[in-house]
Design a protein around this motif. Structure first.
Motif, PDB file in Angstrom:
ATOM      1  N   ILE A   4       3.432   2.496  -1.344  1.00 61.06           N
ATOM      2  CA  ILE A   4       1.920   2.032  -1.784  1.00 61.06           C
ATOM      3  C   ILE A   4       1.919   1.501  -3.170  1.00 61.06           C
ATOM      4  CG2 ILE A   4      -0.433   2.923  -1.856  1.00 61.06           C
ATOM      5  CD1 ILE A   4       0.293   4.814   0.513  1.00 61.06           C
ATOM      6  N   TYR A   5       2.569   2.266  -3.931  1.00 58.53           N
ATOM      7  CA  TYR A   5       2.395   1.872  -5.553  1.00 58.53           C
ATOM      8  C   TYR A   5       3.218   0.510  -5.571  1.00 58.53           C
ATOM      9  CZ  TYR A   5       2.924   2.142 -10.470  1.00 58.53           C
ATOM     10  OH  TYR A   5       2.829   1.890 -11.831  1.00 58.53           O
ATOM     11  N   LEU A   6       4.408   0.249  -5.027  1.00 57.99           N
ATOM     12  CA  LEU A   6       5.156  -0.696  -5.110  1.00 57.99           C
ATOM     13  C   LEU A   6       4.522  -2.060  -4.421  1.00 57.99           C
ATOM     14  CD1 LEU A   6       8.265  -1.224  -6.033  1.00 57.99           C
ATOM     15  CD2 LEU A   6       8.806  -1.286  -3.684  1.00 57.99           C
ATOM     16  N   ASN A   7       3.828  -1.720  -3.561  1.00 53.60           N
ATOM     17  CA  ASN A   7       3.038  -2.892  -2.934  1.00 53.60           C
ATOM     18  C   ASN A   7       1.863  -3.218  -4.013  1.00 53.60           C
ATOM     19  OD1 ASN A   7       2.203  -4.538  -0.687  1.00 53.60           O
ATOM     20  ND2 ASN A   7       0.714  -3.336  -0.145  1.00 53.60           N
ATOM     21  N   ALA A   8       1.190  -2.305  -4.480  1.00 54.56           N
ATOM     22  CA  ALA A   8       0.077  -2.555  -5.280  1.00 54.56           C
ATOM     23  C   ALA A   8       0.572  -3.170  -6.567  1.00 54.56           C
ATOM     24  CB  ALA A   8      -0.681  -1.251  -5.608  1.00 54.56           C
ATOM     25  N   LEU A   9       1.645  -2.865  -7.019  1.00 55.26           N
ATOM     26  CA  LEU A   9       2.456  -3.444  -8.247  1.00 55.26           C
ATOM     27  C   LEU A   9       2.413  -4.917  -7.909  1.00 55.26           C
ATOM     28  CD1 LEU A   9       3.271  -3.331 -11.148  1.00 55.26           C
ATOM     29  CD2 LEU A   9       5.456  -2.377 -10.051  1.00 55.26           C
ATOM     30  N   SER A  10       3.197  -4.985  -6.774  1.00 57.04           N
ATOM     31  CA  SER A  10       3.615  -6.582  -6.229  1.00 57.04           C
ATOM     32  C   SER A  10       2.579  -7.357  -6.179  1.00 57.04           C
ATOM     33  CB  SER A  10       4.419  -6.663  -5.186  1.00 57.04           C
ATOM     34  OG  SER A  10       3.595  -6.381  -4.109  1.00 57.04           O
ATOM     35  N   LYS A  11       1.249  -6.865  -5.677  1.00 64.86           N
ATOM     36  CA  LYS A  11       0.079  -7.415  -5.624  1.00 64.86           C
ATOM     37  C   LYS A  11      -1.083  -7.795  -6.670  1.00 64.86           C
ATOM     38  CE  LYS A  11       0.105  -7.503  -0.652  1.00 64.86           C
ATOM     39  NZ  LYS A  11      -0.321  -6.593   0.642  1.00 64.86           N
ATOM     40  N   SER A  12      -0.699  -6.901  -7.822  1.00 62.66           N
ATOM     41  CA  SER A  12      -1.900  -6.866  -8.768  1.00 62.66           C
ATOM     42  C   SER A  12      -1.534  -8.147  -9.681  1.00 62.66           C
ATOM     43  CB  SER A  12      -1.527  -5.691  -9.600  1.00 62.66           C
ATOM     44  OG  SER A  12      -0.047  -5.824 -10.247  1.00 62.66           O
ATOM     45  N   ILE A  13      -2.828  -8.496 -10.297  1.00 66.32           N
ATOM     46  CA  ILE A  13      -2.952  -9.450 -11.277  1.00 66.32           C
ATOM     47  C   ILE A  13      -3.660  -8.890 -12.600  1.00 66.32           C
ATOM     48  CG2 ILE A  13      -4.163 -11.536 -11.498  1.00 66.32           C
ATOM     49  CD1 ILE A  13      -4.399 -11.991  -8.629  1.00 66.32           C
ATOM     50  N   VAL A  14      -2.881  -9.278 -13.625  1.00 63.17           N
ATOM     51  CA  VAL A  14      -3.416  -8.812 -14.814  1.00 63.17           C
ATOM     52  C   VAL A  14      -4.617  -9.909 -15.559  1.00 63.17           C
ATOM     53  CG1 VAL A  14      -3.005  -8.043 -17.146  1.00 63.17           C
ATOM     54  CG2 VAL A  14      -1.020  -7.875 -15.456  1.00 63.17           C
ATOM     55  N   ASP A  15      -5.747  -9.208 -15.413  1.00 67.70           N
ATOM     56  CA  ASP A  15      -7.093 -10.178 -15.869  1.00 67.70           C
ATOM     57  C   ASP A  15      -6.824 -10.516 -17.179  1.00 67.70           C
ATOM     58  OD1 ASP A  15      -8.192  -8.099 -17.134  1.00 67.70           O
ATOM     59  OD2 ASP A  15      -9.447  -7.553 -15.421  1.00 67.70           O
ATOM     60  N   SER A  16      -7.726 -11.353 -17.722  1.00 67.80           N
ATOM     61  CA  SER A  16      -7.712 -11.929 -19.175  1.00 67.80           C
ATOM     62  C   SER A  16      -8.038 -10.780 -20.047  1.00 67.80           C
ATOM     63  CB  SER A  16      -8.945 -12.621 -19.615  1.00 67.80           C
ATOM     64  OG  SER A  16     -10.252 -12.554 -18.951  1.00 67.80           O
ATOM     65  N   ASN A  17      -8.640  -9.288 -19.793  1.00 61.96           N
ATOM     66  CA  ASN A  17      -8.643  -8.376 -20.664  1.00 61.96           C
ATOM     67  C   ASN A  17      -7.491  -7.379 -20.557  1.00 61.96           C
ATOM     68  OD1 ASN A  17     -11.332  -8.970 -21.202  1.00 61.96           O
ATOM     69  ND2 ASN A  17     -11.971  -8.268 -19.328  1.00 61.96           N
ATOM     70  N   GLY A  18      -6.419  -7.729 -19.766  1.00 58.23           N
ATOM     71  CA  GLY A  18      -5.154  -6.941 -19.769  1.00 58.23           C
ATOM     72  C   GLY A  18      -5.296  -5.952 -18.564  1.00 58.23           C
TER      73      GLY A  18
END
Lengths: 181, 122
Positions: free
Chosen positions: A128-142
């Protein structure tokens, strides 16, 4: 001398709830980026002095960073509910106690996320963590939106939380995280 | 042969960018409040110094990181659009002996980036 009544209540409550051997680091007050980095450095020094393993030290630093940076980003100004962070040792390992004032909408979102992360099967957490890390996007606030999941994953889902109503539609959000040996 | 050194701080790593041979070293704490901004400036410096497709080796020796940096590091390892990043031959992931969490973080980045990682315990 702790001036805030609330803080002294929290400390007393912790001492009676858990088998605390020692408080290793205690902080209360408004946070910023420099205070967080300095606090984590001090926590590291204390844990090295106490001869904790490299894994425990890294895990504690990463979890503490997430907690403290979350507080920094989402802290509401409330002089009666100052953010706090305590790191304590017990027979079973380390415990982090942290809290800060949050808004009603903040409560809803955090409660939803933590409830979900607590319900995941332990054996699925890495996936679950690996999947979330792969799909996450860092927004302009970091923000990557992974902080609470990271805490849940690294602690082996050993965390508790509570929301206490406070004045002006605020809540005190208390989070306890166990880092076992 | 040219080199840029980005000084580290309380919450950012020291970074060395070296051209001919091409290599990048990232060492220290990586937990800026805004990792996107930090990595964007760092990638800009890489593109300024390395403008060819010669082999590039990256060495990462982190103390600890925040989740935003973890994702930003993955984004950095996934860049293929610019010449500088088209030929990453190896990522050296250095951890203190017995540090399972940092080792595991490297394993996850290896899985997600598809790059060849070389793990070294010191």
């Amino acid at each position: 001398m702790i001036k805030s009544k609330k803080l002294s209540e929290i400390l007393s409550s912790i001492e009676t709830q858990d088998e605390i051997i020692d408080f290793l680091f205690v902080f209360s007050g408004q946070l910023n980026e420099d205070v967080v980095a300095t606090a984590v450095k001090l926590i590291e020094r204390k844990l090295k002095m106490e001869m904790h393993s490299p894994t425990t030290i890294t895990r504690t630093k990463i979890i503490s960073t997430e907690i403290l940076q979350n507080i920094t980003k989402h802290q509401m100004e409330n002089k009666d509910l100052l953010p706090y962070y305590f790191l304590a040792s017990t027979d079973k390992g380390l415990v982090i106690y942290a809290g800060n004032a949050i808004s009603d909408s903040g409560k809803t979102e955090i409660e939803k996320q933590l409830g979900l992360y607590k319900s995941y099967p332990a054996e699925e957490m890495r996936k679950i963590y690996l999947n979330a890390l792969s799909k996450s996007i860092v927004d302009s606030n970091g923000n990557a939106g992974l902080g609470l999941l990271d805490i849940a994953y690294r602690s082996g889902q050993k965390f508790n939380y509570n929301f206490s109503p406070a004045a002006n539609n605020a809540y005190l959000f208390d989070l306890n995280v166990w880092i076992t040996k | 042969m040219e080199k840029i050194i980005i000084e580290g701080s309380l919450n950012t790593p020291e970074i060395t960018i070296h051209s001919n041979p091409n290599y990048i070293t990232i060492k220290g704490v990586c937990a800026p409040e805004n990792p996107k901004k930090f990595f964007s400036e760092f990638i800009h410096q890489v593109e300024f110094l390395i403008a060819d497709v010669k082999p590039l080796e990256i060495t990462i020796h982190l103390d600890y990181f925040n989740t935003g940096s973890s994702r930003s590091l993955l984004d950095f390892l996934l860049i293929r659009a610019n010449d500088a990043f088209k030929n990453i031959t190896k990522v050296h992931w250095i951890v203190e002996g017995g540090d399972d969490d940092l080792f595991e973080a490297g394993k996850m980045l290896e899985e997600l980036s598809g790059l060849p990682f070389h793990f070294k315990e010191i």
